[in-house]
Design an enzyme around this catalytic site. Structure first.
Site, PDB file in Angstrom:
ATOM      1  N   PHE A 164      12.775   5.412  11.609  1.00  0.00           N
ATOM      2  CA  PHE A 164      11.345   5.050  11.413  1.00  0.00           C
ATOM      3  C   PHE A 164      10.794   5.866  10.375  1.00  0.00           C
ATOM      4  O   PHE A 164      10.181   6.997  11.055  1.00  0.00           O
ATOM      5  CB  PHE A 164      10.868   4.184  11.590  1.00  0.00           C
ATOM      6  CG  PHE A 164      10.484   2.894  11.768  1.00  0.00           C
ATOM      7  CD1 PHE A 164      10.534   2.440  10.582  1.00  0.00           C
ATOM      8  CD2 PHE A 164       8.964   4.205  11.312  1.00  0.00           C
ATOM      9  CE1 PHE A 164       9.271   0.837   9.958  1.00  0.00           C
ATOM     10  CE2 PHE A 164       7.657   2.769  10.786  1.00  0.00           C
ATOM     11  CZ  PHE A 164       7.602   1.774  10.002  1.00  0.00           C
ATOM     12  N   VAL A 165      10.452   5.932   8.973  1.00  0.00           N
ATOM     13  CA  VAL A 165       9.496   7.079   8.798  1.00  0.00           C
ATOM     14  C   VAL A 165       8.724   6.722   8.287  1.00  0.00           C
ATOM     15  O   VAL A 165       8.317   6.205   8.439  1.00  0.00           O
ATOM     16  CB  VAL A 165      10.660   8.127   7.187  1.00  0.00           C
ATOM     17  CG1 VAL A 165      11.020   8.510   7.816  1.00  0.00           C
ATOM     18  CG2 VAL A 165      11.128   6.782   6.488  1.00  0.00           C
ATOM     19  N   GLU A 210       7.906   1.971  -5.508  1.00  0.00           N
ATOM     20  CA  GLU A 210       7.737   1.858  -4.790  1.00  0.00           C
ATOM     21  C   GLU A 210       8.132   3.148  -3.830  1.00  0.00           C
ATOM     22  O   GLU A 210       8.590   4.171  -3.789  1.00  0.00           O
ATOM     23  CB  GLU A 210       9.953   1.712  -4.044  1.00  0.00           C
ATOM     24  CG  GLU A 210       8.973  -0.861  -3.897  1.00  0.00           C
ATOM     25  CD  GLU A 210       8.840  -0.685  -2.637  1.00  0.00           C
ATOM     26  OE1 GLU A 210       7.770   0.224  -2.424  1.00  0.00           O
ATOM     27  OE2 GLU A 210       8.592  -2.032  -2.390  1.00  0.00           O
ATOM     28  N   ASP A 211       7.651   2.940  -2.253  1.00  0.00           N
ATOM     29  CA  ASP A 211       7.831   4.453  -1.524  1.00  0.00           C
ATOM     30  C   ASP A 211       9.157   3.798  -0.541  1.00  0.00           C
ATOM     31  O   ASP A 211       9.897   5.227  -0.668  1.00  0.00           O
ATOM     32  CB  ASP A 211       7.156   3.584  -0.095  1.00  0.00           C
ATOM     33  CG  ASP A 211       6.883   2.408   0.513  1.00  0.00           C
ATOM     34  OD1 ASP A 211       7.357   1.693   0.059  1.00  0.00           O
ATOM     35  OD2 ASP A 211       6.123   2.795   1.547  1.00  0.00           O
ATOM     36  N   ILE A 212       9.676   2.685  -0.332  1.00  0.00           N
ATOM     37  CA  ILE A 212      11.176   3.279   0.377  1.00  0.00           C
ATOM     38  C   ILE A 212      11.680   2.038   0.293  1.00  0.00           C
ATOM     39  O   ILE A 212      11.179   0.598   0.496  1.00  0.00           O
ATOM     40  CB  ILE A 212      10.049   3.146   2.150  1.00  0.00           C
ATOM     41  CG1 ILE A 212      12.154   3.023   2.778  1.00  0.00           C
ATOM     42  CG2 ILE A 212      10.217   2.266   2.556  1.00  0.00           C
ATOM     43  CD1 ILE A 212      12.134   4.501   4.078  1.00  0.00           C
ATOM     44  N   ILE A 213      12.741   1.955   0.503  1.00  0.00           N
ATOM     45  CA  ILE A 213      13.859   0.760  -0.116  1.00  0.00           C
ATOM     46  C   ILE A 213      14.063   1.064   1.119  1.00  0.00           C
ATOM     47  O   ILE A 213      14.938   1.577   1.562  1.00  0.00           O
ATOM     48  CB  ILE A 213      14.198   0.570  -1.665  1.00  0.00           C
ATOM     49  CG1 ILE A 213      13.756   0.577  -2.835  1.00  0.00           C
ATOM     50  CG2 ILE A 213      15.425  -0.310  -1.493  1.00  0.00           C
ATOM     51  CD1 ILE A 213      14.374   0.101  -3.880  1.00  0.00           C
ATOM     52  N   ASP A 214      14.716  -0.280   1.642  1.00  0.00           N
ATOM     53  CA  ASP A 214      15.342  -0.267   2.677  1.00  0.00           C
ATOM     54  C   ASP A 214      16.693  -1.005   3.665  1.00  0.00           C
ATOM     55  O   ASP A 214      17.815  -0.665   3.363  1.00  0.00           O
ATOM     56  CB  ASP A 214      14.481  -0.487   4.133  1.00  0.00           C
ATOM     57  CG  ASP A 214      14.772  -0.305   5.345  1.00  0.00           C
ATOM     58  OD1 ASP A 214      15.817  -0.761   5.970  1.00  0.00           O
ATOM     59  OD2 ASP A 214      14.035   0.118   7.193  1.00  0.00           O
ATOM     60  N   THR A 215      16.168  -2.669   3.001  1.00  0.00           N
ATOM     61  CA  THR A 215      17.427  -3.487   3.090  1.00  0.00           C
ATOM     62  C   THR A 215      17.686  -3.759   1.699  1.00  0.00           C
ATOM     63  O   THR A 215      18.643  -4.286   1.275  1.00  0.00           O
ATOM     64  CB  THR A 215      17.723  -4.372   3.969  1.00  0.00           C
ATOM     65  OG1 THR A 215      16.364  -5.110   3.577  1.00  0.00           O
ATOM     66  CG2 THR A 215      16.815  -4.003   5.508  1.00  0.00           C
ATOM     67  N   GLY A 216      16.826  -3.510   0.579  1.00  0.00           N
ATOM     68  CA  GLY A 216      16.773  -3.837  -0.157  1.00  0.00           C
ATOM     69  C   GLY A 216      16.813  -5.342  -1.136  1.00  0.00           C
ATOM     70  O   GLY A 216      16.832  -6.031  -1.982  1.00  0.00           O
ATOM     71  N   LYS A 217      16.029  -6.667  -0.391  1.00  0.00           N
ATOM     72  CA  LYS A 217      16.359  -7.573   0.228  1.00  0.00           C
ATOM     73  C   LYS A 217      14.806  -7.854  -0.612  1.00  0.00           C
ATOM     74  O   LYS A 217      14.641  -8.637  -1.262  1.00  0.00           O
ATOM     75  CB  LYS A 217      15.794  -8.692   1.622  1.00  0.00           C
ATOM     76  CG  LYS A 217      17.621  -8.643   1.587  1.00  0.00           C
ATOM     77  CD  LYS A 217      17.133  -9.663   3.161  1.00  0.00           C
ATOM     78  CE  LYS A 217      18.528  -9.816   3.853  1.00  0.00           C
ATOM     79  NZ  LYS A 217      18.481 -10.292   5.014  1.00  0.00           N
ATOM     80  N   LYS A 224       1.189  -1.161   0.209  1.00  0.00           N
ATOM     81  CA  LYS A 224      -0.425  -0.178  -0.138  1.00  0.00           C
ATOM     82  C   LYS A 224       0.710   1.025   0.252  1.00  0.00           C
ATOM     83  O   LYS A 224       0.662   1.982   0.272  1.00  0.00           O
ATOM     84  CB  LYS A 224      -1.023   0.268   0.887  1.00  0.00           C
ATOM     85  CG  LYS A 224      -1.524  -0.956   1.148  1.00  0.00           C
ATOM     86  CD  LYS A 224      -2.526  -0.931   2.480  1.00  0.00           C
ATOM     87  CE  LYS A 224      -3.347  -1.992   2.670  1.00  0.00           C
ATOM     88  NZ  LYS A 224      -3.746  -2.131   4.267  1.00  0.00           N
ATOM     89  N   ARG A 266      -0.500   6.713   7.847  1.00  0.00           N
ATOM     90  CA  ARG A 266      -0.549   7.037   6.089  1.00  0.00           C
ATOM     91  C   ARG A 266      -1.232   8.219   5.524  1.00  0.00           C
ATOM     92  O   ARG A 266      -1.020   8.792   4.648  1.00  0.00           O
ATOM     93  CB  ARG A 266      -1.528   5.159   5.353  1.00  0.00           C
ATOM     94  CG  ARG A 266      -0.279   4.410   5.109  1.00  0.00           C
ATOM     95  CD  ARG A 266      -1.707   2.742   4.415  1.00  0.00           C
ATOM     96  NE  ARG A 266      -1.032   1.912   4.735  1.00  0.00           N
ATOM     97  CZ  ARG A 266       0.262   1.121   4.921  1.00  0.00           C
ATOM     98  NH1 ARG A 266       0.826   2.101   3.790  1.00  0.00           N
ATOM     99  NH2 ARG A 266       0.386  -0.154   5.270  1.00  0.00           N
TER     100      ARG A 266
HETATM  101  N1  HPA Z   1       9.025   3.080   7.625  1.00  0.00           N
HETATM  102  C1  HPA Z   1       7.383   2.868   6.970  1.00  0.00           C
HETATM  103  N2  HPA Z   1       7.613   2.015   6.306  1.00  0.00           N
HETATM  104  C2  HPA Z   1       8.600   1.120   6.210  1.00  0.00           C
HETATM  105  C3  HPA Z   1      10.506   2.036   6.090  1.00  0.00           C
HETATM  106  C4  HPA Z   1       9.907   2.773   7.198  1.00  0.00           C
HETATM  107  O1  HPA Z   1      10.994   3.646   7.835  1.00  0.00           O
HETATM  108  N3  HPA Z   1      11.293   0.930   6.164  1.00  0.00           N
HETATM  109  C5  HPA Z   1      10.674  -0.538   5.625  1.00  0.00           C
HETATM  110  N4  HPA Z   1       9.470   0.013   5.590  1.00  0.00           N
HETATM  111 MG    MG Z   2       7.322  -0.535   0.538  1.00  0.00          MG
END
Ligand code: HPA
Ligand code: MG
Length: 237
Positions: A204-205, A151-158, A69, A217
């Protein structure tokens, strides 16, 4: 993408803006640390990403693949900007849309088989569980298409790496990735998408469709959650 850095870096000591400089919904006032990226800046940055995309694709048709989402705001705003450019420039990129949900699961092999019957696709990863990709349409629609994952966010990239593996199996003509954010993590060379809005500190955002347990959201700006927010919105089972 070109090797030169083409995204905005928010440094670790950057704390953005105080909450009381912006309009924040009352129900979230006590749960946030600060405004990291105001909605107006998000909007302006997306305008430029749309221009970069249209220049790269020229007149080739594009299928925007929204990762729900969290990606829905970025997806609609990015496509609106591409549509505006299509109306007003010599070049235009015909657009189609598709939607998927991606979930990382740790499941037993029995459960795995059941979920596959429901039209889900898995890739086994013993270290971090499985990835479930659920499409609204059959993902075979993507065969032969230029796919832009949004995508909204790529964190680890996995997750993104596994998603790319799943999508490659459907033989698209090309796959590019647009992510509004990536996290800066210590050490490893984190996956970098073709189009990126901002690289943010490892905090964490929430907001602009990014959630914490489905909350936030409905917040316009991208903000850093505080300890109280984490406590308040952590599901107690
Ligand atoms: N915020 C929201 N969703 C996420 C985050 C984050 O910082 N990192 C990975 N998914
Ligand atoms: Mg996402």
């Amino acid at each position: 993408m070109a090797s030169s850095q083409k995204y905005i870096v928010l440094e670790d000591d950057y704390t953005g803006y105080p909450l009381d400089m912006f309009c924040i919904p009352k129900h979230y006032e006590d749960s946030l640390e600060h405004v990291l990226i105001p909605a107006g800046l998000i909007n302006d940055r997306i305008e430029r990403l749309a221009r970069d995309i249209i220049q790269d694709f020229r007149n080739e048709a594009l299928t925007g693949l929204c990762v729900l989402k969290g990606g829905y705001k970025f997806f609609t705003d990015l496509l609106d900007k591409i549509k505006a450019l299509n109306r007003n420039s010599e070049e235009s990129v015909p657009l189609a849309v598709d939607f998927i949900r991606v979930k990382s699961y740790t499941v037993s092999s029995n459960e795995k088989r059941e979920l596959e019957c429901n039209g889900a696709h898995f890739i086994k990863d013993t270290t971090s569980g499985d990835l479930q990709v659920t499409g609204i349409d059959n993902l075979d629609h993507l065969t032969g298409k230029n796919v832009l994952i949004v995508e909204d966010i790529i964190d680890t990239g996995k997750t993104m790496k596994k998603l790319l593996e799943v999508l490659q199996k459907h033989n698209p003509k090309s796959i590019k990735v647009a992510s509004l954010l990536t996290k800066r993590r210590p050490g490893d060379g984190v996956y970098k998408p073709d189009y990126l809005g901002f690289e943010v500190p490892n905090k964490f955002v929430v907001g602009y469709a990014l959630d914490y347990n489905e909350y936030f959201r409905d917040l316009s700006h991208i903000c850093v959650i505080n300890q109280r927010g984490i406590e308040k919105y952590t599901s107690k089972k």
